[in-house]
Design a protein around this motif. Structure first.
Motif, PDB file in Angstrom:
ATOM      1  N   ASP A  76       0.823  -1.204   0.000  1.00  0.00           N
ATOM      2  CA  ASP A  76       0.000   0.000   0.000  1.00  0.00           C
ATOM      3  C   ASP A  76       0.863   1.263   0.000  1.00  0.00           C
ATOM      4  O   ASP A  76       0.388   2.345   0.240  1.00  0.00           O
ATOM      5  N   HIS A  77       2.171   1.074  -0.293  1.00  0.00           N
ATOM      6  CA  HIS A  77       3.095   2.197  -0.446  1.00  0.00           C
ATOM      7  C   HIS A  77       3.149   3.077   0.809  1.00  0.00           C
ATOM      8  O   HIS A  77       3.302   4.277   0.722  1.00  0.00           O
ATOM      9  N   ARG A  78       2.995   2.480   1.972  1.00  0.00           N
ATOM     10  CA  ARG A  78       3.144   3.235   3.207  1.00  0.00           C
ATOM     11  C   ARG A  78       4.416   2.784   3.919  1.00  0.00           C
ATOM     12  O   ARG A  78       4.920   1.705   3.691  1.00  0.00           O
ATOM     13  N   VAL A  79       4.907   3.631   4.785  1.00  0.00           N
ATOM     14  CA  VAL A  79       6.103   3.308   5.554  1.00  0.00           C
ATOM     15  C   VAL A  79       5.696   3.135   7.010  1.00  0.00           C
ATOM     16  O   VAL A  79       5.125   4.041   7.614  1.00  0.00           O
ATOM     17  N   PHE A 106      -2.679   9.664  -1.686  1.00  0.00           N
ATOM     18  CA  PHE A 106      -3.292   8.344  -1.604  1.00  0.00           C
ATOM     19  C   PHE A 106      -4.092   8.022  -2.864  1.00  0.00           C
ATOM     20  O   PHE A 106      -4.211   6.867  -3.256  1.00  0.00           O
ATOM     21  N   GLU A 107      -4.617   9.056  -3.517  1.00  0.00           N
ATOM     22  CA  GLU A 107      -5.303   8.835  -4.794  1.00  0.00           C
ATOM     23  C   GLU A 107      -4.320   8.361  -5.857  1.00  0.00           C
ATOM     24  O   GLU A 107      -4.639   7.491  -6.675  1.00  0.00           O
ATOM     25  N   ILE A 108      -3.110   8.915  -5.839  1.00  0.00           N
ATOM     26  CA  ILE A 108      -2.083   8.481  -6.785  1.00  0.00           C
ATOM     27  C   ILE A 108      -1.676   7.041  -6.504  1.00  0.00           C
ATOM     28  O   ILE A 108      -1.505   6.228  -7.427  1.00  0.00           O
ATOM     29  N   LEU A 109      -1.535   6.687  -5.236  1.00  0.00           N
ATOM     30  CA  LEU A 109      -1.158   5.319  -4.884  1.00  0.00           C
ATOM     31  C   LEU A 109      -2.231   4.322  -5.289  1.00  0.00           C
ATOM     32  O   LEU A 109      -1.928   3.247  -5.804  1.00  0.00           O
ATOM     33  N   ARG A 110      -3.480   4.679  -5.061  1.00  0.00           N
ATOM     34  CA  ARG A 110      -4.568   3.791  -5.477  1.00  0.00           C
ATOM     35  C   ARG A 110      -4.603   3.650  -6.992  1.00  0.00           C
ATOM     36  O   ARG A 110      -4.848   2.564  -7.521  1.00  0.00           O
ATOM     37  N   TRP A 124       5.080  16.182   4.006  1.00  0.00           N
ATOM     38  CA  TRP A 124       3.852  15.794   4.694  1.00  0.00           C
ATOM     39  C   TRP A 124       2.893  15.224   3.661  1.00  0.00           C
ATOM     40  O   TRP A 124       3.025  15.481   2.465  1.00  0.00           O
ATOM     41  N   SER A 125       1.961  14.427   4.110  1.00  0.00           N
ATOM     42  CA  SER A 125       1.040  13.755   3.200  1.00  0.00           C
ATOM     43  C   SER A 125      -0.244  14.563   3.026  1.00  0.00           C
ATOM     44  O   SER A 125      -0.679  15.263   3.944  1.00  0.00           O
ATOM     45  N   ARG A 156       5.077   8.923   2.047  1.00  0.00           N
ATOM     46  CA  ARG A 156       5.481   8.940   3.443  1.00  0.00           C
ATOM     47  C   ARG A 156       4.781   7.821   4.202  1.00  0.00           C
ATOM     48  O   ARG A 156       3.870   7.167   3.701  1.00  0.00           O
ATOM     49  N   GLY A 157       5.183   7.651   5.451  1.00  0.00           N
ATOM     50  CA  GLY A 157       4.506   6.691   6.307  1.00  0.00           C
ATOM     51  C   GLY A 157       3.224   7.261   6.866  1.00  0.00           C
ATOM     52  O   GLY A 157       2.991   8.446   6.845  1.00  0.00           O
TER      53      GLY A 157
END
Length: 586
Positions: A20-23, A210-214, A204-205, A585-586
């Motif tokens: 999910d591309h999170r840290v 998150f739309e790009i990651l999805r 900062w996020s 970012r995480g």
């Protein structure tokens, strides 16, 4: 789908999970439900404090099925265990992963953890799935070949540089133009750079991240498209992924256009001449109701409405023999928008982009704002062009600003008696050689200098446009720089482009398979030009000609943009660059 576990090089030990591309921090890692992960995964553990991370990692995962790994062991490579080794040392668990895979999804695997000696990647899965054309589902047909290559894609300078530094080192020596890069080798470089993202992690996020990651996950999982009624599938590298990416772009992409910058250098589209495509993009982007947003908080991308042609006309001082003032002007502009808005500082400009067609734009913008996504006409791998981040803006010589589609079309493939045609100013060292070899009256090879006022001198019997419309192949030879409007002119007139320009990355290379509608010839093979073209079978030429007619729509500009035209294709390439170069970012 796979997981990359990597310890970030910062104050906090962190583990990156690309599902999910999170840290996640190591401390919070136990709360991650490993049972939710897929069985195909990859772990990369890099730590400047290996022993610390070893104990913390074991403790963190002991409550989950990773406990089946046991105590693990360090690599036995003396070079890696040496105190003189790199400060970033790998730690590996070298136990079988059968038990892990079984606990995840009741599956088994015979793969073991192994060490890749170059980048410490530990593979515990087969290659990612491929699409119906045998291409890797992460938009690269050559990923496995790249991993297997033994540093053949590296330049001498890049061997001692970090992966991100190496991306910014020209692949080809600009002065000698040695080590010419073929289309296939460009695919290697593109795939490598896609794997090794150098985009700055946002400070900062925001919700658009998150739309790009999805979107990226949906593109990677794009449903198979067997026969699309709108597009000519053979001309695309992966029609399924392109179609899904394009749909998502139309659905969610929002672009904020900066209002800063004084006319005419900014906000003044130049719509005629060989540098006009930057102006047509500026015009279409500024008028777009679908993509443009006035709320920067909703923007996925930020557009800098710069005209590199007018910038050069207004600021370059011929007697100075220097462009430092132009570079400084651009740096001042970056400082202005960074001081007024938080957006540049959040990403270091990684979500900003510009479209620039002047020959000098690659170097000027590269020195002043190299972190941005740049749509450049002068896409030379011997210059400051980063394949995978930057993209190629098609060069077109638009004559009528009221009708940019003027002059398209030509004779059918069977009614083109001329084998090959070229005419143009003798810029650079290649075109004079081309004229010397083939400007000798060969009935099959119509090769001339400039035709406008010298048609009689070259015994030309038709206009430039008519020659193109009646020729099978149109020679697109570089001048002073690698790009030429002839590539687009040839396509618009139904003539198969013959690209004679070493290290030129053609437009929309990320998605279009240029081998399907063009011919690429090395500059050193100019003496064999006729031999190469005659050797192309009639059936092969018919396929090329058909594909040219099908992709023509992607190179057309309109006063009101149409689906899949040059404006949408350029914007899609910018969108795709951001989607695949983005680091969260995480």
């Amino acid at each position: 789908m796979y997981i990359n576990g990597m310890l970030a090089e910062d104050d906090d030990d962190r583990l990156r999970l690309d599902t999910d591309h999170r840290v996640f921090s190591v401390k919070s890692f136990p709360h991650l439900k490993i049972s939710h992960l897929l069985p195909q995964f990859r772990i990369v553990v890099l730590s400047p404090r290996r022993s610390q991370f070893h104990s913390r990692f074991k403790s963190a995962v002991s409550r989950e099925s990773f406990s089946s790994l046991g105590n693990g062991e360090k690599t036995t490579d003396p070079a890696r265990n040496s105190s003189a080794a790199s400060p970033v040392s790998p730690f590996v668990e070298r136990k079988p992963v059968n038990s892990i895979v079984t606990s995840l999804d009741d599956r088994s695997s015979t793969e073991n953890f192994t060490i890749d000696g170059r980048d410490s990647i530990i593979d515990a899965f087969p290659s990612p799935p491929v699409d119906q054309n045998g291409r890797n589902s992460r938009n690269s047909s050559l990923t496995d070949e790249i991993v297997a290559k033994n540093n053949t894609d590296e330049t001498p300078a890049s061997r001692n540089a970090t992966s991100c530094d190496a991306r910014r080192i020209p692949v080809v020596n600009r002065k000698t133009r040695n080590n010419q890069v073929s289309m296939r080798e460009m695919e290697h470089i593109l795939a490598i750079n896609r794997r090794l993202s150098c985009s700055k992690i946002p400070r900062w996020s925001v919700s658009t991240d998150f739309e790009i990651l999805r979107a990226r996950r949906e593109i990677d999982k794009a449903p198979i498209v067997d026969n699309d009624p709108e597009l000519y599938a053979p001309a695309f590298r992966n029609i399924s992924m392109f179609k899904r990416s394009y749909e998502l772009m139309e659905k969610i992409l929002k672009v904020y256009v900066y209002k800063e910058g004084e006319k005419p250098i900014f906000h003044s589209p130049h719509l005629t001449g060989i540098y006009s495509t930057e102006g047509w993009f500026m015009k279409n982007m500024g008028e777009s109701r679908r993509f443009r947003t006035e709320n920067p908080l909703k923007a996925h991308l930020f557009y800098i409405p710069l005209s590199s042609k007018i910038l050069r006309d207004k600021l370059f001082i011929p007697t100075s023999h220097s462009r430092k003032n132009i570079v400084q002007f651009l740096k001042n502009y970056v400082s202005e928008i960074a001081s007024k808005h938080p957006f540049w500082n959040r990403t270091g400009g990684a979500d900003h982009f510009l479209a620039a067609c002047h020959d000098w734009a690659a170097s000027e913008t590269g020195l002043a704002m190299g972190s941005t996504i740049r749509a450049l006409c002068n896409s030379d791998l011997a210059g400051l062009y980063e394949l995978g981040k930057d993209l190629t803006l098609p060069t077109a010589n638009i004559i009528d600003r009221g009708n940019p589609e003027l002059g398209i079309g030509g004779k059918p493939a069977k009614e083109r008696p001329i084998l090959a045609f070229f005419a143009g100013k003798l810029h650079g060292d290649l075109r004079p050689r081309l004229l010397d070899y083939w400007g000798n009256g060969d009935p099959d090879m119509k090769v001339f200098g400039p035709l406008k006022r010298r048609a009689r001198r070259y015994n030309a019997t038709m206009s430039y446009s008519e020659y193109m419309k009646r020729s099978k192949f149109c020679i697109c030879a570089r001048g002073y720089e690698v790009h030429s409007p002839r590539v687009v002119e040839a396509i618009l007139k139904g003539c198969v482009p013959v690209i004679v320009s070493d290290n030129y990355v053609p437009p929309f290379f990320e998605v279009l398979d240029w081998d399907k509608f063009s011919v690429a010839i090395k500059e050193e093979d100019v003496p064999r030009l006729k031999e190469i073209l005659i050797a192309i079978a009639a059936s092969r030429y018919e396929d090329l000609s058909l594909a040219v007619s099908k992709v023509r729509r992607h190179f057309l500009w309109h006063r009101s943009p149409q689906s899949f035209d040059a404006f949408h294709m350029t914007l899609h390439s910018v969108w795709l660059s951001r989607v695949y170069d983005f680091r969260a970012r995480g």
